[in-house]
Scaffold this motif. Structure first.
Motif, PDB file in Angstrom:
ATOM      1  N   PHE A   1      41.582  36.733  38.633  1.00 25.33           N
ATOM      2  CA  PHE A   1      40.788  37.955  38.620  1.00 25.33           C
ATOM      3  C   PHE A   1      41.281  38.931  39.695  1.00 25.33           C
ATOM      4  CE2 PHE A   1      37.972  35.449  36.028  1.00 25.33           C
ATOM      5  CZ  PHE A   1      37.241  36.362  35.287  1.00 25.33           C
ATOM      6  N   GLY A   2      41.674  38.408  40.859  1.00 26.30           N
ATOM      7  CA  GLY A   2      42.156  39.259  41.940  1.00 26.30           C
ATOM      8  C   GLY A   2      43.472  39.938  41.611  1.00 26.30           C
ATOM      9  N   VAL A   3      44.400  39.192  41.012  1.00 29.76           N
ATOM     10  CA  VAL A   3      45.689  39.774  40.633  1.00 29.76           C
ATOM     11  C   VAL A   3      45.491  40.870  39.586  1.00 29.76           C
ATOM     12  CG1 VAL A   3      47.873  39.292  39.461  1.00 29.76           C
ATOM     13  CG2 VAL A   3      47.060  37.762  41.253  1.00 29.76           C
ATOM     14  N   LEU A   4      44.624  40.623  38.608  1.00 30.51           N
ATOM     15  CA  LEU A   4      44.355  41.632  37.593  1.00 30.51           C
ATOM     16  C   LEU A   4      43.750  42.881  38.215  1.00 30.51           C
ATOM     17  CD1 LEU A   4      44.335  42.330  34.550  1.00 30.51           C
ATOM     18  CD2 LEU A   4      42.011  41.410  34.452  1.00 30.51           C
ATOM     19  N   GLU A   5      42.800  42.720  39.122  1.00 33.49           N
ATOM     20  CA  GLU A   5      42.152  43.872  39.757  1.00 33.49           C
ATOM     21  C   GLU A   5      43.124  44.627  40.653  1.00 33.49           C
ATOM     22  OE1 GLU A   5      39.270  46.621  40.607  1.00 33.49           O
ATOM     23  OE2 GLU A   5      39.267  45.044  39.074  1.00 33.49           O
ATOM     24  N   ALA A   6      43.999  43.911  41.358  1.00 31.31           N
ATOM     25  CA  ALA A   6      44.993  44.572  42.201  1.00 31.31           C
ATOM     26  C   ALA A   6      45.948  45.409  41.359  1.00 31.31           C
ATOM     27  CB  ALA A   6      45.773  43.534  43.006  1.00 31.31           C
ATOM     28  N   GLY A   7      46.309  44.899  40.188  1.00 30.30           N
ATOM     29  CA  GLY A   7      47.164  45.673  39.300  1.00 30.30           C
ATOM     30  C   GLY A   7      46.489  46.960  38.856  1.00 30.30           C
ATOM     31  N   ARG A   8      45.227  46.882  38.518  1.00 30.13           N
ATOM     32  CA  ARG A   8      44.498  48.088  38.120  1.00 30.13           C
ATOM     33  C   ARG A   8      44.461  49.110  39.256  1.00 30.13           C
ATOM     34  NH1 ARG A   8      39.599  44.804  35.596  1.00 30.13           N
ATOM     35  NH2 ARG A   8      40.206  44.684  33.407  1.00 30.13           N
ATOM     36  N   ALA A   9      44.153  48.631  40.454  1.00 24.53           N
ATOM     37  CA  ALA A   9      44.052  49.542  41.593  1.00 24.53           C
ATOM     38  C   ALA A   9      45.386  50.204  41.902  1.00 24.53           C
ATOM     39  CB  ALA A   9      43.546  48.777  42.814  1.00 24.53           C
ATOM     40  N   SER A  10      46.481  49.459  41.801  1.00 23.75           N
ATOM     41  CA  SER A  10      47.791  50.035  42.113  1.00 23.75           C
ATOM     42  C   SER A  10      48.237  51.031  41.046  1.00 23.75           C
ATOM     43  CB  SER A  10      48.838  48.929  42.267  1.00 23.75           C
ATOM     44  OG  SER A  10      49.121  48.302  41.021  1.00 23.75           O
TER      45      SER A  10
ATOM     46  N   MET B   1      40.935  37.843  46.472  1.00 22.62           N
ATOM     47  CA  MET B   1      42.093  37.111  46.980  1.00 22.62           C
ATOM     48  C   MET B   1      41.743  36.356  48.261  1.00 22.62           C
ATOM     49  SD  MET B   1      44.334  37.625  44.691  1.00 22.62           S
ATOM     50  CE  MET B   1      45.839  36.959  45.410  1.00 22.62           C
ATOM     51  N   ARG B   2      40.888  36.924  49.109  1.00 24.33           N
ATOM     52  CA  ARG B   2      40.457  36.196  50.306  1.00 24.33           C
ATOM     53  C   ARG B   2      39.607  34.984  49.925  1.00 24.33           C
ATOM     54  NH1 ARG B   2      40.181  41.523  52.271  1.00 24.33           N
ATOM     55  NH2 ARG B   2      37.986  41.730  51.719  1.00 24.33           N
ATOM     56  N   ALA B   3      38.710  35.180  48.956  1.00 19.02           N
ATOM     57  CA  ALA B   3      37.905  34.053  48.487  1.00 19.02           C
ATOM     58  C   ALA B   3      38.789  32.966  47.888  1.00 19.02           C
ATOM     59  CB  ALA B   3      36.891  34.537  47.456  1.00 19.02           C
ATOM     60  N   SER B   4      39.824  33.387  47.178  1.00 24.18           N
ATOM     61  CA  SER B   4      40.743  32.421  46.578  1.00 24.18           C
ATOM     62  C   SER B   4      41.416  31.569  47.647  1.00 24.18           C
ATOM     63  CB  SER B   4      41.806  33.160  45.756  1.00 24.18           C
ATOM     64  OG  SER B   4      42.833  32.281  45.365  1.00 24.18           O
ATOM     65  N   ARG B   5      41.882  32.210  48.713  1.00 24.52           N
ATOM     66  CA  ARG B   5      42.557  31.454  49.768  1.00 24.52           C
ATOM     67  C   ARG B   5      41.610  30.459  50.437  1.00 24.52           C
ATOM     68  NH1 ARG B   5      45.657  36.221  50.448  1.00 24.52           N
ATOM     69  NH2 ARG B   5      44.081  37.177  51.768  1.00 24.52           N
ATOM     70  N   VAL B   6      40.394  30.908  50.719  1.00 24.69           N
ATOM     71  CA  VAL B   6      39.434  30.019  51.380  1.00 24.69           C
ATOM     72  C   VAL B   6      39.096  28.832  50.484  1.00 24.69           C
ATOM     73  CG1 VAL B   6      37.064  29.840  52.232  1.00 24.69           C
ATOM     74  CG2 VAL B   6      38.453  31.839  52.826  1.00 24.69           C
ATOM     75  N   LEU B   7      38.794  29.113  49.209  1.00 23.00           N
ATOM     76  CA  LEU B   7      38.416  28.046  48.284  1.00 23.00           C
ATOM     77  C   LEU B   7      39.578  27.092  48.014  1.00 23.00           C
ATOM     78  CD1 LEU B   7      36.374  30.234  45.778  1.00 23.00           C
ATOM     79  CD2 LEU B   7      35.446  28.359  47.166  1.00 23.00           C
ATOM     80  N   THR B   8      40.764  27.663  47.775  1.00 20.26           N
ATOM     81  CA  THR B   8      41.922  26.831  47.446  1.00 20.26           C
ATOM     82  C   THR B   8      42.342  25.982  48.632  1.00 20.26           C
ATOM     83  OG1 THR B   8      42.681  28.490  45.854  1.00 20.26           O
ATOM     84  CG2 THR B   8      44.289  26.876  46.608  1.00 20.26           C
ATOM     85  N   LEU B   9      42.418  26.599  49.806  1.00 19.75           N
ATOM     86  CA  LEU B   9      42.815  25.853  50.996  1.00 19.75           C
ATOM     87  C   LEU B   9      41.766  24.802  51.340  1.00 19.75           C
ATOM     88  CD1 LEU B   9      45.019  25.661  53.132  1.00 19.75           C
ATOM     89  CD2 LEU B   9      43.741  27.315  54.512  1.00 19.75           C
ATOM     90  N   GLY B  10      40.484  25.185  51.263  1.00 18.86           N
ATOM     91  CA  GLY B  10      39.428  24.223  51.549  1.00 18.86           C
ATOM     92  C   GLY B  10      39.424  23.072  50.559  1.00 18.86           C
ATOM     93  N   GLY B  11      39.586  23.387  49.267  1.00 18.73           N
ATOM     94  CA  GLY B  11      39.625  22.338  48.260  1.00 18.73           C
ATOM     95  C   GLY B  11      40.815  21.417  48.431  1.00 18.73           C
TER      96      GLY B  11
ATOM     97  N   TRP C   1      43.631  45.451  29.857  1.00 15.35           N
ATOM     98  CA  TRP C   1      43.110  44.104  29.655  1.00 15.35           C
ATOM     99  C   TRP C   1      41.684  44.006  30.175  1.00 15.35           C
ATOM    100  CZ3 TRP C   1      48.209  41.816  31.889  1.00 15.35           C
ATOM    101  CH2 TRP C   1      49.199  41.885  30.898  1.00 15.35           C
ATOM    102  N   HIS C   2      40.907  43.139  29.543  1.00 15.31           N
ATOM    103  CA  HIS C   2      39.486  43.057  29.822  1.00 15.31           C
ATOM    104  C   HIS C   2      39.120  41.784  30.580  1.00 15.31           C
ATOM    105  CE1 HIS C   2      39.986  45.445  26.041  1.00 15.31           C
ATOM    106  NE2 HIS C   2      39.153  46.261  26.679  1.00 15.31           N
ATOM    107  N   GLU C   3      37.980  41.852  31.255  1.00 19.11           N
ATOM    108  CA  GLU C   3      37.401  40.681  31.912  1.00 19.11           C
ATOM    109  C   GLU C   3      36.176  40.239  31.117  1.00 19.11           C
ATOM    110  OE1 GLU C   3      36.423  41.572  35.944  1.00 19.11           O
ATOM    111  OE2 GLU C   3      38.481  42.058  36.511  1.00 19.11           O
ATOM    112  N   PRO C   4      35.941  38.950  30.996  1.00 21.79           N
ATOM    113  CA  PRO C   4      36.694  37.845  31.623  1.00 21.79           C
ATOM    114  C   PRO C   4      37.830  37.306  30.765  1.00 21.79           C
ATOM    115  CG  PRO C   4      34.757  36.947  30.553  1.00 21.79           C
ATOM    116  CD  PRO C   4      34.723  38.441  30.299  1.00 21.79           C
ATOM    117  N   HIS C   5      38.115  37.980  29.628  1.00 20.27           N
ATOM    118  CA  HIS C   5      39.044  37.412  28.658  1.00 20.27           C
ATOM    119  C   HIS C   5      40.426  37.135  29.243  1.00 20.27           C
ATOM    120  CE1 HIS C   5      36.031  39.956  26.626  1.00 20.27           C
ATOM    121  NE2 HIS C   5      36.006  39.003  25.723  1.00 20.27           N
ATOM    122  N   MET C   6      41.081  38.178  29.769  1.00 16.95           N
ATOM    123  CA  MET C   6      42.479  38.020  30.166  1.00 16.95           C
ATOM    124  C   MET C   6      42.655  37.126  31.385  1.00 16.95           C
ATOM    125  SD  MET C   6      45.207  38.745  28.753  1.00 16.95           S
ATOM    126  CE  MET C   6      46.946  38.530  29.067  1.00 16.95           C
ATOM    127  N   PRO C   7      41.916  37.353  32.490  1.00 21.40           N
ATOM    128  CA  PRO C   7      42.132  36.452  33.628  1.00 21.40           C
ATOM    129  C   PRO C   7      41.770  35.001  33.322  1.00 21.40           C
ATOM    130  CG  PRO C   7      40.277  37.934  34.024  1.00 21.40           C
ATOM    131  CD  PRO C   7      40.976  38.435  32.812  1.00 21.40           C
TER     132      PRO C   7
END
Length: 311
Positions: free
Chosen positions: A276-285, A236-246, A28-34
């Protein structure tokens, strides 16, 4: 005195053929799939909120939710077609309906949800066929629940370790993120005096997203490393900070236009970082054979089946 066998033979080290991956990496490609994953969840949760607003008589919130659901479904379908390469490939997926295939169920869910949100939004904008529009809006609420979660099931049904092993939490992560995304969008498009339910949805979804993601990373152990390391870890760290802060900002924004806008934008950015983080983690694993072989060996040692879906 002869030594025991377990004292004479050292534990075998993990190896794969020439250190090559055991499974194929996701193509899967970025930014299409995420982006599609984000928009599909946004549309699904907005559709459910439109149905709830209709049933509780919140006309202005319902209108914004109908339009958001339709916009998300339309843009999401465009990104999916871009990922597939040409529209005919999506139409080919509708040739059959197979309940045991998340891809087949998801394709039909997307098609049905897009049509329902189109009817609901068209009726709201033109005033034509109000009964059909209301019925479509309520029905899109049901299809929206599936839209908000089916992509998580689709990822978990693959052999990609970071996705497959996270099958318990991924639906909650994606549905929480979808609810937060829809709440953020409706906070920005509904008069502040009538946006109370949108703020509540944004806060609830944000908390669910952060908790589900944290629990998943902790439970997965070794296989959770890709969610904490490299580019995926940063996202994923950026996601937590942004989501929790928002989410926290949404609780205190009140009638402040600036704080409401900042909260909505932070939650939206956090939801995108999650996809984007979940997609990248899948690729790395998938790239590192450790994450495939070591958990299988552990299951064999525990007497459990070691097989995973071969998608």
């Amino acid at each position: 005195m002869p030594r025991r066998r377990d004292e004479m033979v050292p534990d075998a080290e993990f190896r794969s053929y020439y250190g090559q991956p055991v499974i194929k990496q996701p193509i899967w490609h970025e930014p299409h799939m995420p982006t599609y994953l984000y928009l599909g969840g946004l549309s699904g949760a907005a559709g459910a909120m439109a149905a709830a607003a209709r049933l509780t008589g919140r006309d202005r919130l319902e209108l914004a939710a109908r339009m958001t659901a339709f916009a998300g479904a339309s843009a999401g379908a465009a990104f999916l077609v871009a990922e597939l390469g040409r529209p005919m490939r999506f139409l080919n997926m509708l040739r059959v309906f197979k309940l045991t295939s998340p891809m087949s169920v998801g394709s039909w869910t997307l098609a049905a949800h897009s049509g329902l949100t189109g009817v609901a939004a068209g009726s709201a904008m033109t005033g034509l066929l109000p009964l059909a529009g209301d019925a479509a809006s309520v029905a899109s609420g049901l299809s929206g629940v599936a839209m908000a979660t089916y992509t998580a099931v689709l990822l978990a049904d693959t052999a990609v370790p970071a996705w497959h092993e996270g099958m318990r939490e991924l639906p909650f992560l994606f549905s929480g993120s979808a609810l937060a995304s829809a709440g953020a969008a409706l906070m920005l498009t509904t008069p502040r005096a009538q946006a109370g339910p949108a703020r509540a949805a944004a806060v609830t979804g944000a908390m669910a997203e952060v908790v589900a993601g944290s629990l998943m990373e902790r439970r997965l152990g070794l296989v959770g490393e890709p969610y904490r390391q490299g580019r995926a870890g940063r996202l994923m760290r950026a996601s937590r900070v942004l989501t929790l802060g928002g989410g926290l900002l949404a609780t205190v924004a009140g009638r402040s236009r600036a704080l409401t806008a900042l909260s909505g934008l932070a939650i939206t950015a956090g939801a995108l970082c999650t996809r984007f983080g979940v997609l990248e983690a899948g690729r790395a694993s998938a790239k590192d054979p450790r994450y495939t072989v070591v958990p299988q060996r552990a299951r064999l040692d525990a007497g459990a089946p070691a097989s995973v879906p071969g998608r």
